[in-house]
Design an enzyme around this catalytic site. Sequence first.
Site, PDB file in Angstrom:
ATOM      1  NE  ARG A   1      99.592  18.664  71.931  1.00  0.00           N
ATOM      2  CZ  ARG A   1      99.435  18.702  70.609  1.00  0.00           C
ATOM      3  NH1 ARG A   1      98.623  19.599  70.058  1.00  0.00           N
ATOM      4  NH2 ARG A   1     100.096  17.876  69.823  1.00  0.00           N
TER       5      ARG A   1
ATOM      6  CD  GLU B   1      90.128  19.434  67.396  1.00  0.00           C
ATOM      7  OE1 GLU B   1      91.271  19.605  66.955  1.00  0.00           O
ATOM      8  OE2 GLU B   1      89.903  19.053  68.551  1.00  0.00           O
TER       9      GLU B   1
ATOM     10  CE  LYS C   1      98.552  14.179  69.218  1.00  0.00           C
ATOM     11  NZ  LYS C   1      97.508  14.616  68.277  1.00  0.00           N
TER      12      LYS C   1
END
Length: 342
Positions: A83, A222, A186
């Site tokens: 990720r 989210e 992220k």
Amino acid sequence: METNTNIDWANLSFGYMKTDYNVRCTYKDGKWGEIEVSESEHLNIHIAATCLHYGQEIFEGMKAFRGKDGKIRIFRMDENAKRIQRSANGIMMAPIPEDLFSEMVKKVVKLNERFIPPYGSGASLYIRPLEIGMTAQVGVKPATEYTFLIFVTPVGPYFKEGFKPTKVAIYREYDRAAPCGTGRWKVGGNYAASLSAGERAKSEGYSAVLYLDPKEKKYIDECGPANFFAIKDGVYITPKSGSILPSVTNMSLQQIAKDLGIEVECRPIEITELTECQEAAECGTAAVATPISRIDDVEAGKSYTFGSDDEAGPVTTQLYNRLRAIQLGDEPDTHNWVTIVE
């Protein structure tokens, strides 16, 4: 090595505590250098560094646990490595090789072994990998030099309630990320964008904000610090969207659900569908799985309730307990998710 006996493990907050060491590595002249071990909590950054001006900053969050057998387990390190590579590629940073990432994570955990909470405390060692652009420039372009570092800190539950139902707010005037933007990576800017709504939510008695899709305000996206899932007629449903950060915890819970014979659907979820759900929760590395008892769509004046204010629903509880058992080594790691630090 024994744990640090001066820490009140049972009452740890989810906050920063100084540990003994952090590890660092520099990308320069097109390659990554040697791993450095540091006792300093500070970085020397040029005032024109790209991380400060153009947001070249990405990070990860993961945890290490001490099992009943005394062994140290890191959960799904390989997925965090993948990720952070996706995040790096997304904003034109130098991706960290998986073997370098793995070596540095294991090294920093071992170096700070005495800060890993004891089995049964409910606490864990939080691991924070961070990459930042270091090149001094004022033109808007990617850096050519980067620093990758990892520090650790012992933490308690992200939400002070622990594994207890919380209330969540929907504020339609805020977006966490733009369509086709950085939501799937992220990057720190996504969290900066969530601060205003998050602080408002806390001041109004909510644990977090549940964001709707930024384009139509019709679908669930989210929560600020976590993904969202719900249980609808025995099915695990979780939103699918290009602006959602793919959660390693959510991915793991979906697999556990399948292992338990629970059907899983990853798809767009209209907000009106919440009336048909029996359970809801937010999930992530920090939050693990936190049940939601009520969602208030504040501007719309609507509320959605799920089960009890005092107790998590049966499916969420089963998923949470199975995940925690795997992380702690109490149940077999059939999917090879755990890395044991020797």
